[in-house]
Design a protein around this motif. Structure first.
Motif, PDB file in Angstrom:
ATOM      1  N   ARG A  50       0.809  -1.214   0.000  1.00  0.00           N
ATOM      2  CA  ARG A  50       0.000   0.000   0.000  1.00  0.00           C
ATOM      3  C   ARG A  50       0.840   1.260   0.000  1.00  0.00           C
ATOM      4  NH1 ARG A  50      -5.374  -0.890   1.789  1.00  0.00           N
ATOM      5  NH2 ARG A  50      -5.316   1.159   2.730  1.00  0.00           N
ATOM      6  N   MET A  55      -1.575   4.361  -1.080  1.00  0.00           N
ATOM      7  CA  MET A  55      -2.885   4.067  -0.517  1.00  0.00           C
ATOM      8  C   MET A  55      -2.876   4.319   0.985  1.00  0.00           C
ATOM      9  SD  MET A  55      -5.540   3.477  -2.061  1.00  0.00           S
ATOM     10  CE  MET A  55      -6.278   2.365  -3.180  1.00  0.00           C
ATOM     11  N   LEU A  58      -4.406   7.389   2.895  1.00  0.00           N
ATOM     12  CA  LEU A  58      -5.804   7.497   3.304  1.00  0.00           C
ATOM     13  C   LEU A  58      -5.996   7.162   4.772  1.00  0.00           C
ATOM     14  CD1 LEU A  58      -7.407   5.714   0.238  1.00  0.00           C
ATOM     15  CD2 LEU A  58      -7.028   8.146   0.573  1.00  0.00           C
ATOM     16  N   ASP A  61      -2.758   9.562  10.432  1.00  0.00           N
ATOM     17  CA  ASP A  61      -1.716   9.361  11.432  1.00  0.00           C
ATOM     18  C   ASP A  61      -0.700   8.287  11.003  1.00  0.00           C
ATOM     19  OD1 ASP A  61      -0.526  10.125  13.741  1.00  0.00           O
ATOM     20  OD2 ASP A  61      -1.697   8.802  15.043  1.00  0.00           O
ATOM     21  N   VAL A  83      -2.949  10.971  -6.871  1.00  0.00           N
ATOM     22  CA  VAL A  83      -4.007  10.536  -7.790  1.00  0.00           C
ATOM     23  C   VAL A  83      -3.388  10.003  -9.083  1.00  0.00           C
ATOM     24  CG1 VAL A  83      -5.948  11.347  -9.177  1.00  0.00           C
ATOM     25  CG2 VAL A  83      -5.737  12.059  -6.801  1.00  0.00           C
ATOM     26  N   ARG A  86      -1.776   6.625  -8.462  1.00  0.00           N
ATOM     27  CA  ARG A  86      -2.719   5.507  -8.330  1.00  0.00           C
ATOM     28  C   ARG A  86      -3.311   5.090  -9.665  1.00  0.00           C
ATOM     29  NH1 ARG A  86      -5.266   8.574  -3.840  1.00  0.00           N
ATOM     30  NH2 ARG A  86      -3.738   8.363  -2.160  1.00  0.00           N
ATOM     31  N   ARG A  87      -3.338   5.996 -10.632  1.00  0.00           N
ATOM     32  CA  ARG A  87      -3.783   5.565 -11.945  1.00  0.00           C
ATOM     33  C   ARG A  87      -2.713   4.686 -12.599  1.00  0.00           C
ATOM     34  NH1 ARG A  87      -3.216   5.460 -16.953  1.00  0.00           N
ATOM     35  NH2 ARG A  87      -1.703   7.075 -17.373  1.00  0.00           N
ATOM     36  N   MET A  91      -4.443  -1.239  -8.304  1.00  0.00           N
ATOM     37  CA  MET A  91      -4.487  -2.120  -7.146  1.00  0.00           C
ATOM     38  C   MET A  91      -5.713  -3.022  -7.169  1.00  0.00           C
ATOM     39  SD  MET A  91      -3.759  -1.067  -3.263  1.00  0.00           S
ATOM     40  CE  MET A  91      -3.031  -2.262  -2.171  1.00  0.00           C
ATOM     41  N   PHE A  93      -7.773  -5.737  -4.604  1.00  0.00           N
ATOM     42  CA  PHE A  93      -7.832  -5.923  -3.160  1.00  0.00           C
ATOM     43  C   PHE A  93      -8.150  -7.362  -2.771  1.00  0.00           C
ATOM     44  CE2 PHE A  93      -8.550  -1.557  -4.164  1.00  0.00           C
ATOM     45  CZ  PHE A  93      -7.822  -0.871  -3.212  1.00  0.00           C
ATOM     46  N   ASN A  97     -14.107  -5.984  -4.634  1.00  0.00           N
ATOM     47  CA  ASN A  97     -14.897  -4.796  -4.294  1.00  0.00           C
ATOM     48  C   ASN A  97     -15.292  -4.024  -5.536  1.00  0.00           C
ATOM     49  OD1 ASN A  97     -12.343  -3.953  -4.890  1.00  0.00           O
ATOM     50  ND2 ASN A  97     -12.150  -2.523  -3.194  1.00  0.00           N
ATOM     51  N   PHE A  99     -17.563  -1.709  -7.963  1.00  0.00           N
ATOM     52  CA  PHE A  99     -18.500  -0.622  -7.653  1.00  0.00           C
ATOM     53  C   PHE A  99     -19.911  -1.193  -7.704  1.00  0.00           C
ATOM     54  CE2 PHE A  99     -15.168   1.871 -10.133  1.00  0.00           C
ATOM     55  CZ  PHE A  99     -14.473   2.219  -8.988  1.00  0.00           C
ATOM     56  N   GLY A 110     -13.470   4.330 -14.418  1.00  0.00           N
ATOM     57  CA  GLY A 110     -12.079   4.738 -14.189  1.00  0.00           C
ATOM     58  C   GLY A 110     -11.490   5.387 -15.428  1.00  0.00           C
TER      59      GLY A 110
ATOM     60  N   LEU B 302     -15.079   0.359  -0.644  1.00  0.00           N
ATOM     61  CA  LEU B 302     -15.650   1.066  -1.791  1.00  0.00           C
ATOM     62  C   LEU B 302     -14.811   2.306  -2.117  1.00  0.00           C
ATOM     63  CD1 LEU B 302     -17.933   1.280  -3.859  1.00  0.00           C
ATOM     64  CD2 LEU B 302     -19.150   2.721  -2.255  1.00  0.00           C
ATOM     65  N   VAL B 309      -8.355   3.373  -8.918  1.00  0.00           N
ATOM     66  CA  VAL B 309      -8.313   3.604 -10.356  1.00  0.00           C
ATOM     67  C   VAL B 309      -7.959   5.062 -10.654  1.00  0.00           C
ATOM     68  CG1 VAL B 309      -9.863   1.747 -11.015  1.00  0.00           C
ATOM     69  CG2 VAL B 309     -10.807   3.985 -10.476  1.00  0.00           C
ATOM     70  N   GLY B 310      -7.498   5.782  -9.644  1.00  0.00           N
ATOM     71  CA  GLY B 310      -7.029   7.140  -9.891  1.00  0.00           C
ATOM     72  C   GLY B 310      -8.106   8.201  -9.755  1.00  0.00           C
TER      73      GLY B 310
END
Lengths: 251, 420
Positions: A50, A55, A58, A61, A83, A86-87, A91, A93, A97, A99, A110, B302, B309-310
């Motif tokens: 991560r 990641m 997010l 702390d 951002v 991450r594109r 990733m 999981f 998950n 949408f 995406g 979620l 995906v950015g």
């Protein structure tokens, strides 16, 4: 950084509050190869994964010291936008998950938010085909993705990830929630995907690491114990701890 | 270790059976308590409803000043034409009054319905001498009929105090003509203002607090604690706030003088908009808390799938978190607005009028609302006002039920569309 590296970490320390989860982790990830991260629960392998696409930002702390290089840039540089990272570093999981939207929308969303201008139907089709899901879902692209089985959902999540054309795909125990047949399909898929993408996979399943990966890194308590070519590491572990772990004495 | 020592879990069959029996008994006692609690709740609801219906229907003894039969042979005013009705008015009313009626709206221009109403109110002048509750009407019918037979020139009819007539008639000093039209319109206007103001603001605040605010900063913690406390403040305090802030402080705006200098200055900002804004403030903390809970219930997975995906934070919230939590957000809002509809105390403070006979013309009009109207009627000494208060309660209940039903249907439809 050599050009055949997809990513690289250098002296990476990671903290959840006061708890240090990673200690001086330096690791090279080869381009278009599969790198497996193995180790017992809580050894820091998921944390490292991560870190590679920020990641962990997010989680409140947390603190990162050290470098994660992607295309010769430390992704923790203040001017780097997570951002964008991450594109390009996708990733998948542990738990599928998708949408809670249609199958089509799962792939298209995406791409759309990232400014895709081409033929969306074609993109959906190729992405699903690459994940060997097209034949199963082509008649019901407008159905909710949650109506698929767990294994199909996970392949959809992989299709969703490759639809935005990343360079690296991170997989966090992608088959731990799946049955053996679905697991086999995903493993097959990983071997196909490495033609195009660099893959880093965290797994609890040592047979899986042996089957799909080219290199393996063994973690214990936040330290890298041993890294090497997968065959070599499983056949002749240099460290006693590695040997103990892969022979099932703990973990 | 001695051999006689048994395992701590060891039990004979009888011991075990007795133990299980005891555990089941405990469960049964609790189950009874739960049944009891539910039963008491249902019983009080039934009593409440019976009490309302008891007042809203029943026999009434009416005495007319002029019998309709004296005006028209058939005894039915509807058989008369316009000219006939005008003739009756001119015959029975003083010339001065007729001039006044003509000044309000020329009699010749009035519809037959309006004329019949006028004849009923001014000429026939029915007076309800006595009204009985539904209970008495059912169980003491003989006595009631005896009373009716004793008095001359009276008719005994069974009256439903809540009727379409009751819903569409404006306020009136005499209970048999009074209706809830003005109060109903006031309530509807207020619901509209509350929805337009409190819903977007509450959801927006919830999004900030849940998605953007870092929990570590002192001001975010302060805001959070305060919102939870605000939800528990008695509503009359909000009334005082509304009085100071909207009625007094923003009088040029809330009286409408800012937009139209010729406006009726006597309202002083005690207008629908002040009331709506006050109630919006009152339910804002509820909407924020409910919406935050809804956002909180969205699993981390979620959000992660969206980021992976950015997507930016805003895209994640707008495309995934909000749609997924929308049903719950809406449920919380419906509950909050239902509370606003039933509020009375803050409106009394903000200055709801107790007697308004005309429809609210704009946001800057004097107003009254259903609960205020009910409160005011039930405080009157004449018993018939209690009958129309009961009628108004039924109207209010129907209003709330249909609002909630509408919102739930809408919510389910949205949810269904999203699942396709």
């Amino acid at each position: 950084m050599e050009s055949n590296l997809a990513m690289q970490t250098k002296d990476l320390d990671f903290f959840y509050g006061d708890f240090q989860a990673l200690f001086k982790v330096s690791l090279d990830f080869q381009i278009k190869q599969v790198t497996a991260l193995i180790g017992p629960s809580g050894c820091g392998k998921s944390t490292l994964l991560r870190c590679l696409n920020r990641m962990n930002d997010l989680i409140p702390d947390t603190k990162v010291i050290g470098q994660v290089s992607f295309e010769n840039v430390n992704i923790y540089n203040p001017e780097v936008d997570p951002v964008e990272i991450r594109r390009r570093v996708g990733m998948v999981f542990q738990k599928p998950n998708p949408f809670p939207k249609s199958i089509y929308e799962n792939i298209a969303w995406g791409a759309r938010i990232n400014g895709f201008r081409g033929d969306m139907d074609a993109l959906v089709e190729t992405s699903l085909k690459r994940c060997a899901l097209w034949d199963e879902v082509k008649g019901k692209l407008r159905q909710n993705a949650l109506s698929l089985s767990g294994g199909q959902q996970q392949r959809l999540c992989i299709a969703r990830t490759i639809a935005v054309e990343p360079d690296v795909i991170l997989m966090d125990e992608p088959t731990s929630a799946l049955d053996p047949i679905s697991t086999a399909k995903i493993e097959e898929l990983i071997l196909e995907l490495k033609e195009r993408y660099s893959i880093i996979i965290v797994t609890h399943n040592m047979q899986q690491a042996a089957r799909v990966s080219d290199q393996t890194a063994f973690f214990l308590n936040g330290f890298i114990v041993e890294v090497g070519a997968t065959k070599e590491l499983f056949a002749n572990p240099k460290e006693d701890k590695t040997k103990a772990y892969i022979s099932g004495q703990f973990g | 270790m001695s051999k006689t020592k048994t395992h701590p879990m060891a039990r004979t069959h009888e011991e075990l059976a007795a133990l299980i029996h005891r555990r089941r008994q405990t469960g049964k006692v609790w189950q009874l308590a739960f049944y009891g609690a539910t039963g008491i709740a249902i019983l009080s609801l039934i009593v409440l409803l019976l009490n309302i219906f008891n007042g809203a229907f029943g026999f009434v003894l009416i005495q007319n000043e002029v019998e309709p039969a004296d005006l028209v042979a058939s005894g039915n005013l509807a058989d008369l034409d316009q000219a006939g009705l005008i003739a009756i008015i001119e015959e029975y009313q003083s010339a001065g009054l007729v001039r006044r009626f003509n000044a309000e709206k020329p009699l010749a221009n009035r519809s037959e319905r309006e004329l019949i109403d006028l004849v009923e109110e001014r000429v026939v002048k029915p007076v309800i001498i006595q009204a009985w509750s539904l209970q008495d009407s059912i169980f003491r019918q003989n006595e009631i009929r005896a009373v009716a037979a004793d008095s001359d020139l009276t008719t005994l009819t069974f009256r439903s105090w809540v009727s379409w007539e009751f819903v569409v008639s404006p306020q009136n000093p005499s209970p048999q003509f009074a209706g809830v039209r003005t109060a109903l319109l006031g309530s509807l206007w207020m619901i509209l203002i509350v929805m337009v103001v409190a819903f977007p603001m509450g959801v927006a605040a919830a999004i900030y607090l849940e998605e953007y605010a870092t929990k570590k900063t002192w001001y975010n913690r302060l805001i959070e604690v305060n919102i939870y406390n605000l939800a528990g403040i008695p509503s009359i305090i909000y009334g005082l706030l509304g009085l100071a802030l909207f009625v007094r402080g923003m009088a040029p705006f809330t009286s409408g003088a800012m937009f139209d200098p010729t406006v009726d200055e006597t309202t002083n900002g005690r207008t629908i908009i002040s009331a709506g804004l006050t109630l919006a403030l009152l339910i804002l903390p509820l909407i924020i808390i409910n919406s935050r809970e809804a956002l909180k219930a969205i699993p981390k997975s979620l959000r992660e799938s969206s980021y992976a995906v950015g997507a930016t934070k805003w895209q994640t919230v707008w495309h995934h978190v909000l749609p997924a939590s929308f049903e719950r957000v809406l449920t919380g809002t419906i509950l909050a607005i239902s509370r606003a509809v039933g509020e009375t105390a803050p409106l009394v403070v903000v200055g709801a009028s107790t007697f308004v006979t005309f429809d609210p013309a704009s946001l800057f009009a004097k107003f009254t609302t259903m609960p205020i109207q009910i409160y005011q009627w039930s405080a009157r000494p004449q018993s018939q006002f209690r009958n129309i208060a009961a009628g108004a309660i039924i109207v209010l209940l129907i209003l709330m039920l249909s609002m909630n039903a509408f919102a739930i249907i809408m919510r389910n439809r949205i949810a269904k569309e999203r699942r396709v």
